[in-house]
Design an enzyme around this catalytic site. Structure first.
Site, PDB file in Angstrom:
ATOM      1  N   GLY A   1       0.792  -1.232   0.000  1.00 24.11           N
ATOM      2  CA  GLY A   1       0.000   0.000   0.000  1.00 24.11           C
ATOM      3  C   GLY A   1       0.817   1.271   0.000  1.00 24.11           C
TER       4      GLY A   1
ATOM      5  N   LEU B   1       3.980   1.482  -4.563  1.00 26.15           N
ATOM      6  CA  LEU B   1       4.939   0.754  -5.397  1.00 26.15           C
ATOM      7  C   LEU B   1       4.289  -0.426  -6.129  1.00 26.15           C
ATOM      8  CD1 LEU B   1       8.171   0.689  -3.181  1.00 26.15           C
ATOM      9  CD2 LEU B   1       7.459   2.370  -4.879  1.00 26.15           C
TER      10      LEU B   1
ATOM     11  N   SER C   1       2.405  -3.049  -5.058  1.00 22.84           N
ATOM     12  CA  SER C   1       2.537  -4.396  -4.480  1.00 22.84           C
ATOM     13  C   SER C   1       1.361  -5.287  -4.858  1.00 22.84           C
ATOM     14  CB  SER C   1       2.655  -4.309  -2.953  1.00 22.84           C
ATOM     15  OG  SER C   1       1.520  -3.658  -2.419  1.00 22.84           O
TER      16      SER C   1
ATOM     17  N   ALA D   1       1.584  -6.436  -8.478  1.00 18.24           N
ATOM     18  CA  ALA D   1       2.636  -7.428  -8.715  1.00 18.24           C
ATOM     19  C   ALA D   1       2.196  -8.810  -8.234  1.00 18.24           C
ATOM     20  CB  ALA D   1       3.925  -6.995  -8.016  1.00 18.24           C
TER      21      ALA D   1
ATOM     22  N   ASP E   1      -0.894   0.142 -12.977  1.00 21.10           N
ATOM     23  CA  ASP E   1      -0.041  -0.750 -12.175  1.00 21.10           C
ATOM     24  C   ASP E   1       0.053  -2.140 -12.776  1.00 21.10           C
ATOM     25  OD1 ASP E   1      -0.349   1.410 -10.476  1.00 21.10           O
ATOM     26  OD2 ASP E   1      -0.475   0.170  -8.681  1.00 21.10           O
TER      27      ASP E   1
HETATM   28  O1  PMV Z   1      -0.827   3.992  -4.928  1.00 21.97           O
HETATM   29  P1  PMV Z   1      -0.966   3.249  -6.219  1.00 21.97           P
HETATM   30  O2  PMV Z   1       0.335   2.682  -6.686  1.00 21.97           O
HETATM   31  O3  PMV Z   1      -2.056   2.234  -6.189  1.00 21.97           O
HETATM   32  O4  PMV Z   1      -1.341   4.319  -7.331  1.00 21.97           O
HETATM   33  C1  PMV Z   1      -2.569   5.004  -7.354  1.00 21.97           C
HETATM   34  C2  PMV Z   1      -2.572   5.866  -8.571  1.00 21.97           C
HETATM   35  C3  PMV Z   1      -3.833   6.711  -8.775  1.00 21.97           C
HETATM   36  O5  PMV Z   1      -3.632   7.429  -9.985  1.00 21.97           O
HETATM   37  C4  PMV Z   1      -4.005   7.701  -7.647  1.00 21.97           C
HETATM   38  C5  PMV Z   1      -5.094   5.878  -8.883  1.00 21.97           C
HETATM   39  C6  PMV Z   1      -5.120   4.981 -10.111  1.00 21.97           C
HETATM   40  O6  PMV Z   1      -5.788   3.927 -10.025  1.00 21.97           O
HETATM   41  O7  PMV Z   1      -4.545   5.344 -11.140  1.00 21.97           O
END
Ligand code: PMV
Length: 358
Positions: free
Chosen positions: A115, A118, A120, A123, A165
């Protein structure tokens, strides 16, 4: 038994604005989650997870979510969230292989803090889907894995997921995400340093906060659009200031400057935190070309660009920084691992849950 691993990621540019159709550029880093899957005779899912956070914690329990009370030094909700991603990955693998009753023993090891921005969960989900579909004899290609992993995250996060991600973790390298379109892009080697404050932001809450601000103030909407402009500018630098396969020194300085700009705009929409700002400033003062928060913000990680030893030391001595590490862009996305390649490090977390298919 099948083992697959997938990388975490940092956002070079564009988080939050990507939710409103602006482009974003995340890149994979060489910190990985590894998932081992062994098919079972029955339809049970048994999960063992080790080192789900950099800090580590130990818990053993059995039963359904919300069952036995456990004593943790990270929040129970983070552990439940990690398990929800594994469950969702299993559902996607079952659907992809048309094997609705497939049961598995699953072991998870992750070098990526939970959380903390990065990637996680992405992945673990990506590696889990790859390993489970291979174990069922129905391997998917990377784009199919990315798509299945996105659907898994979408389910767990109640529709609040972008493809960034999961696509980045599946493909490796740097990627460009804009709406539903995701493409790998050329990325020169970049020396990166990550600072971690030991905490985690609540992505759903942070995304909702930005949404409220955007509906209230035109200039908040403009700020998110400006982040899109920074991303486009950054992409151009990565394309055009490369000699051989390396970014020129001037290109690195300019990219860092844009990361600083991006951090300022994210602060303006309220998603930074004192610990993140402290780490960003420490990295800059130690000579990094630029630094910004990565991911949802509110707590978690910053990423700095530039010569790394000094930056890392500066971060380690910064109040608010819990841990710092140097990393680089990982070109490998999700990949199978040899059966004797289970990561070997001190195990501080054992999380076991036996769950029958409902
Ligand atoms: O914190 P992370 O790695 O889950 O990134 C969230 C990124 C946002 O742009 C805030 C939300 C998204 O789903 O793109």
């Amino acid at each position: 038994m099948t083992i697959c691993s997938a990388p975490g990621k940092v956002y070079l540019f564009g988080e939050h604005a990507v939710v409103y159709g602006e482009p974003a550029v995340p890149c994979a880093i060489d910190r990985r989650a590894t998932v081992e899957v062994t098919p079972r005779e029955d339809d049970h899912i048994r999960v063992t997870a080790e080192d789900l956070s950099l800090d580590g914690f130990t818990v053993e329990y059995t039963g359904e979510t919300g069952g036995d009370a456990v004593d943790l030094d990270v929040s129970q909700s983070l552990v439940e969230a990690a398990m929800a991603y594994i469950d969702a990955a299993v559902q996607q693998a079952r659907a992809a292989a048309d094997a609705p009753n497939a049961g598995f023993d699953i072991r998870v090891d992750s070098e990526i803090p939970l959380g903390a921005g990065l990637g996680s969960s992405a992945a673990v989900t990506v590696a889990g889907i790859d390993a489970a579909t291979r174990a069922l004899g129905e391997p998917l290609d990377r784009r199919q894995i990315a798509d299945r992993a996105y659907r898994a995250e979408f389910d767990v996060q109640d529709g609040q997921a972008s493809r960034a991600d999961t696509f980045c973790s599946a493909m490796g390298g740097a990627v460009r995400v804009e709406d539903d379109s995701c493409e790998p892009i050329d990325c020169p080697p970049l020396p990166l340093t990550v600072g971690f404050d030991g905490g985690a932001g609540d992505t759903g809450e942070l995304v909702s906060g930005v949404r409220r601000l955007r509906s209230e103030y035109d200039f908040a909407e403009d700020t998110l659009r400006a982040i899109g402009d920074v991303v486009r500018e950054g992409e151009q630098i990565m394309r055009e200031t490369v000699e051989g396969s390396q970014l020129t020194a001037a290109g690195q300085r300019e990219l860092g400057r844009l990361m600083n700009f991006n951090h300022g705009l994210l602060s303006a929409v309220g998603v930074s935190a004192r610990s993140l700002d402290q780490m960003v400033w420490a990295a800059r003062e130690a000579g990094a070309h630029g630094a910004k928060l990565t991911g949802a913000g509110g707590g978690g990680c910053v990423v700095a660009l530039g010569e790394s030893a000094q930056t890392r030391t500066a971060l380690e001595y910064t109040p608010g920084c819990h841990r710092a590490f140097t990393t680089e862009v990982a070109s490998d996305g999700v990949r199978p691992q040899e059966s004797d390649s289970w990561p070997h490090h001190e195990t501080r977390l054992t999380l076991t849950r036996v769950r029958c298919q409902s």
